[in-house]
Structure formats: structure tokens, C-alpha cells
Design a protein around this motif. Structure first.
Motif, short mmCIF file in Angstrom:
data_model
loop_
_atom_site.label_atom_id
_atom_site.label_comp_id
_atom_site.label_asym_id
_atom_site.label_seq_id
_atom_site.Cartn_x
_atom_site.Cartn_y
_atom_site.Cartn_z
N THR A 216 0.89 -1.44 -0.09
CA THR A 216 -0.17 0.09 -0.10
C THR A 216 0.87 1.30 0.06
O THR A 216 0.21 2.40 -0.49
N GLN A 217 2.06 1.27 0.46
CA GLN A 217 2.94 2.62 0.37
C GLN A 217 3.84 2.27 -0.76
O GLN A 217 4.69 3.23 -0.91
N LYS A 218 3.63 1.06 -1.70
CA LYS A 218 4.47 1.19 -2.81
C LYS A 218 6.15 0.86 -2.59
O LYS A 218 6.85 1.41 -3.36
N PHE A 219 6.51 0.49 -1.54
CA PHE A 219 7.83 0.27 -1.06
C PHE A 219 8.46 -0.79 -2.13
O PHE A 219 9.70 -0.46 -2.59
N HIS A 220 7.68 -1.60 -2.61
CA HIS A 220 8.23 -2.71 -3.51
C HIS A 220 8.62 -2.00 -4.88
O HIS A 220 9.26 -2.80 -5.59
N GLU A 221 8.14 -0.79 -5.17
CA GLU A 221 8.53 -0.34 -6.22
C GLU A 221 9.57 0.34 -6.18
O GLU A 221 10.31 0.62 -7.37
N VAL A 222 10.37 0.41 -5.24
CA VAL A 222 11.51 1.18 -5.01
C VAL A 222 12.66 0.38 -4.20
O VAL A 222 13.50 1.05 -3.67
N GLN A 223 12.30 -0.89 -4.41
CA GLN A 223 13.18 -1.92 -3.57
C GLN A 223 13.37 -2.97 -4.71
O GLN A 223 12.37 -3.69 -4.94
N LYS A 224 14.64 -3.51 -5.36
CA LYS A 224 14.73 -4.42 -6.23
C LYS A 224 14.44 -5.68 -5.73
O LYS A 224 14.26 -6.72 -6.43
N HIS A 225 14.86 -5.93 -4.22
CA HIS A 225 14.86 -7.25 -3.71
C HIS A 225 14.01 -7.17 -2.34
O HIS A 225 14.45 -6.36 -1.56
N ILE A 226 13.09 -8.21 -2.11
CA ILE A 226 12.65 -8.28 -0.83
C ILE A 226 12.65 -9.77 -0.45
O ILE A 226 12.65 -10.82 -1.05
N THR A 227 13.40 -9.78 1.04
CA THR A 227 13.33 -11.08 1.32
C THR A 227 12.31 -11.51 2.32
O THR A 227 12.05 -10.77 3.43
N ILE A 228 11.60 -12.79 2.17
CA ILE A 228 10.53 -13.16 3.15
C ILE A 228 10.95 -13.69 4.15
O ILE A 228 10.86 -14.98 4.19
N SER A 229 11.67 -13.02 5.10
CA SER A 229 12.29 -13.48 6.27
C SER A 229 11.49 -13.67 7.57
O SER A 229 11.76 -14.68 8.36
N TYR A 230 10.59 -13.05 7.41
CA TYR A 230 9.54 -13.08 8.74
C TYR A 230 10.29 -13.12 10.04
O TYR A 230 10.03 -13.97 10.89
N HIS A 231 11.37 -12.30 10.11
CA HIS A 231 12.34 -12.17 11.29
C HIS A 231 11.68 -11.59 12.40
O HIS A 231 12.42 -11.78 13.73
N ALA A 232 10.71 -10.85 12.45
CA ALA A 232 10.26 -10.01 13.58
C ALA A 232 8.56 -9.81 13.15
O ALA A 232 8.34 -9.98 12.13
N HIS A 233 8.10 -9.54 14.38
CA HIS A 233 6.69 -9.47 14.21
C HIS A 233 6.11 -7.95 14.31
O HIS A 233 6.72 -7.22 15.23
N LEU A 234 5.10 -7.44 13.58
CA LEU A 234 4.48 -6.07 13.83
C LEU A 234 3.25 -6.25 14.42
O LEU A 234 2.08 -6.73 13.89
#
Ligand code: LMR
Length: 333
Positions: A216-234
Motif C-alpha cells: 500500500t505504500q509502494k515500497f516494493h516499487e523502489v526496492q529491487k529485492h525483498i526477502t520474506i524473512s519473517y524475522h520479527a513481528h508487527l
């Protein structure tokens, strides 16, 4: 005669004003920083719908999404001053309130899955944390889920070494600051509303967040790589100004409690699916490359970030760590 007419007119105006104010609804301004189309955004709108319905319009909830009223830090000040009545900040943002114990929830790899998270928050931990807010004039009403964090940058983040020298935006927690330092990156606190531009212009190189926030913030449009790490909780704490809340007529507060309970069940029931759908959407967009960690890679991250636990004792104190460990039936060392 003229004086009498004026007096009658003034009395009529006064009566009309009194009548209007007797009917005018109680306003709850609910400010938050994410889009409407996220678990928290939908939860806030659900609370509005139910609160207005159960109070027969005696309460009106004005929802201000996307930092449209206040940004992260300002909204907490505004709540204390009574300029807004309700917020749902991430618990990673409570240290400026003098309640840094909440940051224990940000420990890396603390919750093995959503069920573990839900169990911990239903138990004494959640209530114990809310008690920390009371002396600040703030009451906690509920915890709202938003799933696990992913992490991103313009290079693949697969092993701890990949973080070396990376400027990473964090939302506020010193625990997140610590685990990012342990893998060699340079964390920086920044308001949520500023992240997209900071990523786009290179003020920071990377960030962590949930899939629904990336999309919804379009961060994925300005980041070439995303790791689905699930390292911490929100997760969020829905909080109110205590003076306002305790000053409400008892019958109204009862209806609002009911509305909040139902809005909470609703939000927590959609969070996982909302994030799965957002992840699928990000994938479909083709604007970034998604990576999943192998077991060995995950273990390497866990080992590199493990010293955060020892460090955390000095930050959040032993008591909250013991409470969480007991609830989750785990050992924290
Ligand atoms: C963030 O600042 O990254 C998040 O806490 C925003 C939010 O409220 O989900």
C-alpha cells in the motif's frame, strides 16, 4: 419593548445552542499512519462502523489514515494533549512514552508463528504492558495484529554479510536497531510517511515491514529485492487518552468497548490473509524480486542476531522477558 425583544431573542439562541450541544455527538478522532486498505486501516473503519451503530450515532468516529492528521511521533503527543482520542501505533514506537518494555515484542524470531504471537498477547503479557501506559495518562484497549516483517534493499539479502553497511530504516524500536547492527547494517529511525521517498532517493537503502505495508505504500516499487524473512513481528496497541475515555458516560463506554472487542476480533482474523494477498499482489506486479530463506540461511540470521536477547535485558528488563518466555514456554538467554 426593544430590550424585551432582544432578551427573548438571546434566550432563544441560548436554548437552541443548549439543545444542539445536547444532541451533538461525541467525536473520537482516530489517527493512524497506514493506508485504509491494510489490517489496521480496515480495523479502524470497522470500529467506526460499530461504534456509531451501537451508540445510535451518539458517538462519531473520524478516522484519519495515512498520517493525514499526524505523523508517528506527533500523534502520541497529540493523544496526550487530547487533540486526538484514539491511536493504534506499532508497539515498536512506545519508548518515547517511557514504556520501552513493549520493545521486547520486537525480538527477532521470538514468535515461531502467528499462533504463538496470539497466545502471548492473550495472556498476562498484554495486560502487564498496558499497565505501563497508565501513569502516562494513556489506556490500552486492544492489540491488533499485522503479521511478520520482510526486509528489502536494492541487493539480495540472503546471508548476514549482505547487510554490511546497509542503511536501514527502522520505525523506532531499539531492539530492531540492535539486531540490524548485529548484522553490520546502519539502522535509522524515520517516520513511516517518509519512507517511500527516502528509499527512492537513497537516503536509506532498505527497510523492514509487512507485505500489506509494502504494497500500500509502494515500497516494493523502489526496492529491487525483498526477502520474506519473517524475522520479527508487527503488532499495534489501540490506545486512548485515559481522561477522555474514563470521562465518557458509562453506557456509551460499554457500547464502545463492545465495538472495540468486535473490531479487534475482525482485524486479527483478517491480518494473515491480508498480508498473503498483498504478497501475491507484490509478486504479480513483477516490480521486485522476492526471496525465501533456506533453512541454512535462516539459521545464519538467527545466530547473527541472537546476541540481541542478552542485550535486551538491559533495555526492556528481565520481568517482561520472563513473562513472555513463560507464556511461550521457551528459554531466553
Ligand atoms: C512502521 O512505521 O513501519 C509501521 O509501524 C507502520 C504501521 O503502523 O504499520
Amino acid at each position: 419593548m426593544r430590550k424585551l425583544v432582544l432578551a427573548v431573542a438571546a434566550a432563544a439562541v441560548l436554548m437552541a445552542t443548549v439543545a444542539a450541544s445536547a444532541q451533538s455527538p461525541i467525536i473520537i478522532k482516530f489517527s493512524h499512519v497506514v493506508a485504509n486498505d491494510t489490517p489496521k486501516g480496515k480495523g479502524a473503519l470497522k470500529f467506526k462502523e460499530l461504534a456509531e451503530k451501537y451508540t445510535n450515532g451518539k458517538v462519531k468516529v473520524e478516522v484519519y489514515p495515512n498520517s493525514s492528521l499526524y505523523k508517528d511521533k506527533e500523534e502520541i503527543e497529540a493523544l496526550q494533549l487530547g487533540s486526538v482520542q484514539m491511536l493504534a501505533p506499532s508497539t515498536a514506537k512506545f519508548a518515547p512514552l517511557g514504556a520501552k518494555e513493549f520493545e521486547a515484542l520486537d525480538l527477532p524470531w521470538l514468535f515461531k508463528d502467528e499462533a504463538a504471537y496470539a497466545k502471548a498477547m492473550k495472556g498476562p503479557v498484554g495486560k502487564w504492558l498496558f499497565k505501563k501506559l497508565e501513569p502516562k495518562g494513556i489506556s490500552g484497549l486492544a492489540y491488533w495484529d499485522n503479521g511478520f516483517h520482510m526486509v528489502s534493499s536494492n541487493r539480495p539479502l540472503l546471508m548476514p554479510d549482505d547487510f554490511q553497511g546497509l542503511k536501514v530504516r527502522i520505525s523506532g524500536s531499539k531492539i530492531a536497531d540492535q539486531y540490524f547492527r548485529e548484522v553490520g547494517s546502519i539502522p535509522q529511525i524515520m517516520a513511516f510517511s517518509e519512507v517511500y521517498q527516502a528509499l527512492q532517493t537513497g537516503v536509506v537503502d532498505g527497510c523492514e515491514n509487512t507485505a500489506s505495508n509494502y504494497l500500500t505504500q509502494k515500497f516494493h516499487e523502489v526496492q529491487k529485492h525483498i526477502t520474506i524473512s519473517y524475522h520479527a513481528h508487527l503488532q499495534y496497541a489501540v490506545i486512548v487518552n485515559s481522561k477522555f475515555w474514563n470521562g465518557l458516560p458509562a453506557d456509551i463506554r460499554k457500547q464502545l468497548d463492545k465495538a472495540m472487542d468486535e473490531a479487534t476480533d475482525y482485524t486479527n482474523s483478517i491480518a494473515v490473509k491480508e498480508n498473503e494477498d498483498a504478497l501475491a499482489e507484490i509478486k504479480k506486479s513483477g516490480k521486485t524480486t522476492l526471496h525465501t530463506l533456506t533453512d541454512d540461511q535462516r539459521k545464519a540470521w538467527q545466530t547473527a542476531m541472537a546476541p540481541t536477547y542478552k542485550w535486551a535485558k538491559g533495555r526492556v528488563g528481565q520481568e517482561v522477558l520472563d513473562l513472555i518466555a513463560k507464556e511461550l514456554d521457551i528459554k531466553m538467554n
